[in-house]
Motif scaffolding. Structure first.
Motif, mmCIF file in Angstrom:
data_model
loop_
_atom_site.group_PDB
_atom_site.id
_atom_site.type_symbol
_atom_site.label_atom_id
_atom_site.label_comp_id
_atom_site.label_asym_id
_atom_site.label_seq_id
_atom_site.Cartn_x
_atom_site.Cartn_y
_atom_site.Cartn_z
ATOM 1 N N LEU A 206 0.925 -1.239 0.158
ATOM 2 C CA LEU A 206 0.000 -0.146 0.056
ATOM 3 C C LEU A 206 1.018 1.198 0.050
ATOM 4 O O LEU A 206 1.667 1.468 0.784
ATOM 5 C CB LEU A 206 -0.901 -0.072 1.284
ATOM 6 N N GLY A 207 0.661 2.047 -1.018
ATOM 7 C CA GLY A 207 1.101 3.563 -0.803
ATOM 8 C C GLY A 207 2.710 3.316 -1.577
ATOM 9 O O GLY A 207 3.410 4.518 -1.471
ATOM 10 N N LYS A 208 3.163 2.484 -1.967
ATOM 11 C CA LYS A 208 4.479 2.524 -2.527
ATOM 12 C C LYS A 208 4.479 2.218 -4.011
ATOM 13 O O LYS A 208 3.859 1.330 -4.750
ATOM 14 C CB LYS A 208 5.200 0.945 -1.962
ATOM 15 N N GLU B 171 5.388 3.199 -13.591
ATOM 16 C CA GLU B 171 5.131 2.804 -12.239
ATOM 17 C C GLU B 171 3.659 2.515 -11.973
ATOM 18 O O GLU B 171 2.717 2.848 -12.637
ATOM 19 C CB GLU B 171 5.613 4.106 -11.456
ATOM 20 N N ILE B 172 3.492 1.672 -10.982
ATOM 21 C CA ILE B 172 2.327 1.246 -10.522
ATOM 22 C C ILE B 172 2.163 1.353 -8.976
ATOM 23 O O ILE B 172 3.130 1.217 -8.334
ATOM 24 C CB ILE B 172 2.008 -0.428 -11.054
ATOM 25 N N ILE B 173 0.704 1.650 -8.469
ATOM 26 C CA ILE B 173 0.746 1.798 -7.073
ATOM 27 C C ILE B 173 -0.428 1.603 -6.680
ATOM 28 O O ILE B 173 -1.620 1.560 -7.313
ATOM 29 C CB ILE B 173 1.127 3.291 -6.518
ATOM 30 N N ALA B 174 -0.547 1.007 -5.176
ATOM 31 C CA ALA B 174 -1.796 0.639 -5.035
ATOM 32 C C ALA B 174 -2.141 1.542 -3.601
ATOM 33 O O ALA B 174 -1.482 1.876 -2.794
ATOM 34 C CB ALA B 174 -1.828 -0.754 -4.021
ATOM 35 N N GLU B 175 -3.198 2.470 -3.809
ATOM 36 C CA GLU B 175 -3.555 3.459 -3.011
ATOM 37 C C GLU B 175 -4.922 3.029 -2.154
ATOM 38 O O GLU B 175 -5.691 2.119 -2.506
ATOM 39 C CB GLU B 175 -3.908 4.625 -3.767
ATOM 40 N N ASP B 176 -4.916 3.851 -0.971
ATOM 41 C CA ASP B 176 -5.751 3.441 0.187
ATOM 42 C C ASP B 176 -7.265 4.053 -0.767
ATOM 43 O O ASP B 176 -7.286 5.077 -1.037
ATOM 44 C CB ASP B 176 -5.610 4.275 1.295
ATOM 45 N N ARG B 177 -8.295 3.104 -0.727
ATOM 46 C CA ARG B 177 -9.284 3.693 -1.230
ATOM 47 C C ARG B 177 -10.396 4.781 -0.665
ATOM 48 O O ARG B 177 -10.708 5.741 -1.292
ATOM 49 C CB ARG B 177 -10.494 2.541 -1.188
ATOM 50 N N GLY B 178 -9.671 5.150 0.682
ATOM 51 C CA GLY B 178 -10.435 6.446 1.194
ATOM 52 C C GLY B 178 -9.582 7.568 0.920
ATOM 53 O O GLY B 178 -10.161 8.654 1.017
#
Length: 492
Positions: free
Chosen positions: A462-464, A485-492
């Motif tokens: 998450l967040g990286k 680049e690819i990133i997983a972000e907090d849904r909120g």
């Protein structure tokens, strides 16, 4: 006026001592009267001298003049050359279609397009048409003029693609093929494909412009050929195929070739069927204004008849080439000669123009030569250009690839942003990750379906930001690499 009518009007019966009937014809001379000269006055002067003007070609200022029976050809040329207002005078020579009479009617596959070793040939001794057609198959926006014996316009192999042509032999608007040579040539170049009938041409989408300059005996005159070149140029032809040999090099014919080149035509011609040295003898192929084409066998060897010499530019399949029959039947015949090789190269030129319509004659020639396969023939096929194979055996796929100078474009944002449902991020096989990777596109100017390679990023914390290596490859082997680049972000 047809050649037959023209000659018949000049026939004189002579009865030799042996009692056999002999037919004699009056000679013909081509003269040029520049535009600035009073042509009417010149023609009147010629008529007073016993000359008769048979035809004219205004675009080049040419007159076809009949020589009086009382004069020999050499003296007639000398007198006409000295006539005030005449720029030059030369004999109306003749040539013939570059055909080796076909004798093998059982050669059932089109090895010049896809040689898999059938019939004893060598696999790969072809123009790689199947690979090339995955990139381009021609365009109706490209017109190819076939200067030959005409064609059969109602033939299913040409349905829907024949433009209104002309017949300079019989002086009418019906370039019907009464010999067969023109239909053979046109079929190799441009027979319809995917019609469950007959053969497939190299370019099966181009428009065909039939220009009849050969008679039923496969012969033609310089004047008819000059008319054909001017007509093709004025009609907007992009490529001009001349499966013709043994015309004399004349000022009139060279002027017509220059006229067509200046109009933007790509000129492709036979290198001759007389073997060693013939590429430097046979005209119009030996003219530097044309692309001179020799012939090879299904084993990539120079056909024994193929002309060699300094004028030869490249070779193409030209022995036992399957060709379209003149009859409206689902058949073919084996056709040999530089006449069979020349339309293969003309078809290739048309396909190249379908990709880039701005290409000039010289640019087409450069790509055909650079794309040719060198060193595939006999020991005479030495590295680089040689007098037996020119720059090598034509290859449509390789020449097409020369139009594609860069790799595909990778279409994607610099950062692929995904929503994570929780604090643990996303796994590599998460549907959201797979969908994001599938959203990356590769677009190529030539290849309609370039391949895309993406290295899996692994788990996404998450967040990286995680680097994503992407490579796009086209059919010609050109590659483009890009790091996203690819990133997983907090849904909120």
């Amino acid at each position: 006026m047809s050649n037959l009518t023209r000659f018949s009007a000049a026939l004189v019966l002579a009865l030799p001592a042996a009692g056999q009937l002999r037919l004699e014809t009056r000679a013909q001379v081509i003269v040029q009267v520049p535009r600035a000269v009073d042509r009417t006055g010149v023609e009147a002067s010629l008529e007073r001298g016993g000359w008769r003007v048979l035809e004219e070609l205004p675009a080049l200022g040419l007159l076809l003049v009949e020589v009086p029976l009382t004069q020999g050809l050499a003296s007639a040329i000398a007198r006409l050359s000295a006539t005030p207002g005449v720029a030059f005078a030369e004999a109306n020579g003749s040539g013939e279609g570059g055909e080796i009479v076909p004798n093998d009617t059982h050669f059932g596959v089109q090895w010049p397009l896809d040689n898999r070793g059938q019939g004893g040939g060598r696999a790969g001794a072809d123009i790689e048409a199947l690979r090339a057609w995955s990139l381009a198959r021609g365009s109706a926006a490209v017109t190819v003029a076939v200067l030959d014996s005409g064609l059969t316009p109602a033939h299913p192999e040409f349905a829907g693609r024949v433009l209104p042509g002309i017949d300079f032999v019989n002086e009418d608007a019906d370039p019907f093929d009464d010999q067969g040579h023109g239909t053979f040539v046109s079929g190799i170049l441009a027979a319809n494909a995917d019609n469950a009938f007959g053969l497939a041409g190299v370019d099966h989408a181009c428009a065909l412009l039939p220009v009849k300059v050969l008679n039923q005996f496969n012969g033609g005159t310089v004047f008819d050929l000059t008319q054909g070149l001017v007509f093709a140029a004025d009609a907007g032809a992009h490529v001009v195929n001349m499966s013709l040999i043994n015309y004399p090099q004349t000022t009139a014919l060279e002027s017509a070739l220059e006229y067509a080149r200046n109009a933007g035509c790509v000129l492709v011609a036979c290198a001759g069927n007389g073997g060693i040295g013939d590429a430097d003898r046979s005209y119009p192929g030996r003219s530097p204004l044309t692309i001179s084409v020799g012939a090879t066998t299904d084993r990539d060897l120079r056909a024994v008849f193929s002309g060699t010499g300094n004028s030869l530019d490249l070779v193409a399949p030209g022995e036992r080439v399957p060709a379209t029959l003149r009859a409206l039947t689902d058949g073919w015949t084996a056709f040999s000669g530089c006449s069979a090789a020349t339309p293969i190269v003309s078809g290739m030129a048309a396909v190249l123009l379908s990709v880039d319509p701005t290409l000039t004659h010289d640019e087409i020639k450069q790509r055909l030569e650079a794309g040719a396969e060198d060193g595939v023939g006999s020991a005479a096929d030495t590295p680089g250009r040689d007098n037996h194979y020119g720059h090598g055996r034509a290859n449509l796929f390789r020449s097409l690839c020369l139009l594609d100078t860069g790799g595909p474009s990778i279409v994607a944002p610099a950062v692929l942003r995904l929503e994570s449902p929780g604090p643990g991020g996303l796994s590599a096989d998460d549907p959201a990750v797979i969908a994001a990777l599938k959203s990356i596109l590769a677009v190529d100017d030539l290849d309609p379906a370039p391949r895309l390679q993406v290295v899996s990023p692994g788990p996404l914390p998450l967040g990286k930001l995680v680097a994503l290596a992407v490579t796009a490859l086209d059919a010609c082997g050109h590659a483009t690499q890009r790091t996203l680049e690819i990133i997983a972000e907090d849904r909120g």
